[in-house]
Design a protein around this motif. Sequence first.
Motif, PDB file in Angstrom:
ATOM      1  N   THR A 169      47.722  33.029  41.413  1.00 54.82           N
ATOM      2  CA  THR A 169      47.155  34.354  41.157  1.00 54.82           C
ATOM      3  C   THR A 169      47.807  35.396  42.057  1.00 54.82           C
ATOM      4  OG1 THR A 169      45.095  35.593  41.016  1.00 54.82           O
ATOM      5  CG2 THR A 169      45.240  34.027  42.820  1.00 54.82           C
ATOM      6  N   GLU A 223      47.619  26.547  28.546  1.00 50.57           N
ATOM      7  CA  GLU A 223      48.046  27.239  29.759  1.00 50.57           C
ATOM      8  C   GLU A 223      48.139  28.722  29.407  1.00 50.57           C
ATOM      9  OE1 GLU A 223      51.514  25.458  31.321  1.00 50.57           O
ATOM     10  OE2 GLU A 223      51.625  26.781  33.061  1.00 50.57           O
ATOM     11  N   GLN A 224      47.529  29.548  30.231  1.00 45.86           N
ATOM     12  CA  GLN A 224      47.480  30.974  29.880  1.00 45.86           C
ATOM     13  C   GLN A 224      47.815  31.848  31.074  1.00 45.86           C
ATOM     14  OE1 GLN A 224      43.382  31.599  28.575  1.00 45.86           O
ATOM     15  NE2 GLN A 224      44.040  31.448  26.442  1.00 45.86           N
ATOM     16  N   MET A 225      48.334  33.039  30.756  1.00 43.73           N
ATOM     17  CA  MET A 225      48.470  34.072  31.787  1.00 43.73           C
ATOM     18  C   MET A 225      47.511  35.197  31.429  1.00 43.73           C
ATOM     19  SD  MET A 225      49.917  34.734  34.606  1.00 43.73           S
ATOM     20  CE  MET A 225      51.503  33.893  34.782  1.00 43.73           C
ATOM     21  N   GLN A 226      46.639  35.525  32.368  1.00 43.47           N
ATOM     22  CA  GLN A 226      45.720  36.650  32.202  1.00 43.47           C
ATOM     23  C   GLN A 226      46.254  37.819  33.014  1.00 43.47           C
ATOM     24  OE1 GLN A 226      42.976  36.664  30.293  1.00 43.47           O
ATOM     25  NE2 GLN A 226      43.465  34.565  29.651  1.00 43.47           N
ATOM     26  N   LEU A 227      46.309  38.996  32.361  1.00 42.65           N
ATOM     27  CA  LEU A 227      46.842  40.181  33.029  1.00 42.65           C
ATOM     28  C   LEU A 227      45.738  41.228  33.146  1.00 42.65           C
ATOM     29  CD1 LEU A 227      49.430  41.594  34.093  1.00 42.65           C
ATOM     30  CD2 LEU A 227      49.740  42.506  31.776  1.00 42.65           C
ATOM     31  N   HIS A 263      46.959  32.741  36.591  1.00 49.10           N
ATOM     32  CA  HIS A 263      47.648  31.703  35.828  1.00 49.10           C
ATOM     33  C   HIS A 263      46.647  30.552  35.690  1.00 49.10           C
ATOM     34  CE1 HIS A 263      51.438  28.880  35.674  1.00 49.10           C
ATOM     35  NE2 HIS A 263      50.703  28.830  34.586  1.00 49.10           N
ATOM     36  N   THR A 269      44.701  38.354  27.702  1.00 54.13           N
ATOM     37  CA  THR A 269      45.568  37.178  27.623  1.00 54.13           C
ATOM     38  C   THR A 269      46.935  37.642  27.142  1.00 54.13           C
ATOM     39  OG1 THR A 269      43.663  35.863  27.006  1.00 54.13           O
ATOM     40  CG2 THR A 269      45.817  34.878  26.577  1.00 54.13           C
ATOM     41  N   ARG A 317      47.408  39.192  38.102  1.00 50.79           N
ATOM     42  CA  ARG A 317      47.511  38.072  37.171  1.00 50.79           C
ATOM     43  C   ARG A 317      46.707  36.850  37.621  1.00 50.79           C
ATOM     44  NH1 ARG A 317      53.855  37.395  37.020  1.00 50.79           N
ATOM     45  NH2 ARG A 317      53.406  37.513  39.235  1.00 50.79           N
ATOM     46  N   GLU A 349      49.811  35.453  27.426  1.00 50.69           N
ATOM     47  CA  GLU A 349      50.641  34.311  27.004  1.00 50.69           C
ATOM     48  C   GLU A 349      49.757  33.066  26.950  1.00 50.69           C
ATOM     49  OE1 GLU A 349      54.218  34.014  29.259  1.00 50.69           O
ATOM     50  OE2 GLU A 349      54.858  32.170  28.288  1.00 50.69           O
TER      51      GLU A 349
END
Length: 496
Positions: free
Chosen positions: A424, A448-452, A430, A398, A428, A400
């Motif tokens: 996506t 709300e998250q950004m997965q990297l 979203h 995660t 990433r 953000e």
Amino acid sequence: MRAAIKSVGLLGGGVIGAGWAARCALNGHDIAVCDLDPEAERKISEVMTNARRAWSRLTLAPLPAAGSIRVVKTIEAAAEGADFIQESLPEQEALKISLLARADKVAPPDVVIASSTSGLLPSRLQSGLAHPERFVIGHPFNPVYLMPLVEVCGGARTSDTTKESATRFYRALGMHPLLLRKEVDGFVADRLMEALWREALWLIHDDVATAAEIDDAVRFGPGLRWAFMGTLLIYRIAGGEPGMRHFMAQFGPALKWPWTKLMDVPELDEALLDKIVAQSDAQAGAAGIRELEQLRDDCLVAILQGLRTQDYAAGAVLDRFEKTLWAAGHRSEFDIEKSDLTKPLRLHETRVEPGWVDFNDHMTESRYLQVFGDATEVLLRVIGVDPDYHRGGHNYYTVETHLRHLREVEGGTPLHVTTQILGTDDKRIHVFHSLYRSDDDTLLATAEQMQLHVDTRASRACAAAPQVLARVQRIATAHRPLARPAGSGRAIALDQ
Ligand SMILES: NC(=O)c1ccc[n+]([C@@H]2O[C@H](COP(=O)([O-])OP(=O)(O)OC[C@H]3O[C@@H](n4cnc5c(N)ncnc54)[C@H](O)[C@@H]3O)[C@@H](O)[C@H]2O)c1
């Protein structure tokens, strides 16, 4: 003996039986507990509440869905259908022998029957059984749902398989089974505690110290060291550089001095009993039993977590147990093949555990992150990011999060999270999570998250594996026609 244990039969649901019920139920086992006390159901449910509270403070690891607890009125009803039987009846040899024989009659011979006895000999307890080889002692410590130690002790006719099965079962419950080399009255730990207890009785009897002062002598002093190194290792260190030999040389002569009474026990007459009870009442003050239990549990949790940071003693047991829980991951009924992917995915169900609330009984901020993080974990499992994938050196991190708190979330509230993929690419995802009260589907919070996607060894972003990308794409494509959720893309500003 049975490899897979689902249901557990408990004989006796008092202090110890209720503790077993809680530990086993929290590990996902279904329980049938036999107790004649008309108040048993209430008492067991109160102990379960305290155990849930303690576990919610003990670990963030995902627990299996709790098993059911059924109170029954006969030994047979508890024993029938059980994969493992644990007896915690009053410490009376004749009573235990006769009730164990009744369980032995109805339980198939591959079911282990264990006894919680504090010190009765297994060879005697197994004497009335048609299948004595499946009988073993499993001596726990109160509170059973937090204390890791369980002494495993076989009698003359106990099979090795039984000892191994019991050991495996207890270890899977997050305990530390200690296999005794031979049977002895009082086993190991109770013999040690009994020596201390007898000295304490003399100190009260002789007016040397009160109940509270004796406890102070332990808790501000040697008790702190006992919690992680026991007695022998601490004494070795007390011997300085030369170690145990020097320690023995220095304190050896004391063995002949009148520093203990050991076998000499004060007469436990009414006067001594009244004195101990009065001092104990004064020590406890106004606190009731459940309140004292919660205080005890919180202190135990603090010590266990402190020791976990050192990966030592009971902390290492907790660490090992948590690793198995994390490896099993968050359980979810969600199946990508069978589910409707055209709406936000209902991935995670939970409830606000007692240890999650702050002073005003509302879920505390860090738990929002935990609940949304758990939902993300389920999403990752669904797309194929599992322990094998982690071992291969890849994972999503995660990078953000934007949280919105829309309503108060009270203690005990049943919750569920739905998850929408907003976009996506190969590195990433979203994600937009919505947290609902399950009773009435009220929206409580969003994240709300950004997965990297990362190469965890090189510590840098990289493309996800094709099979993972295929699953992410499948969900993202199904979600594309959905409306953007209110609050998505929001930033924090006074004019919004
Ligand atoms: N209390 C401790 O700290 C502790 C620690 C380790 C082991 N133990 C051992 O665990 C066992 C249970 O101890 P406890 O402290 O839970 O005692 P307890 O008195 O709290 O519980 C015993 C329970 O057995 C029930 N019972 C009595 N006769 C029964 C019958 N015929 N059928 C069904 N239920 C019956 C009682 O209603 C009671 O709820 C004992 O062998 C004890 O030595 C106790």
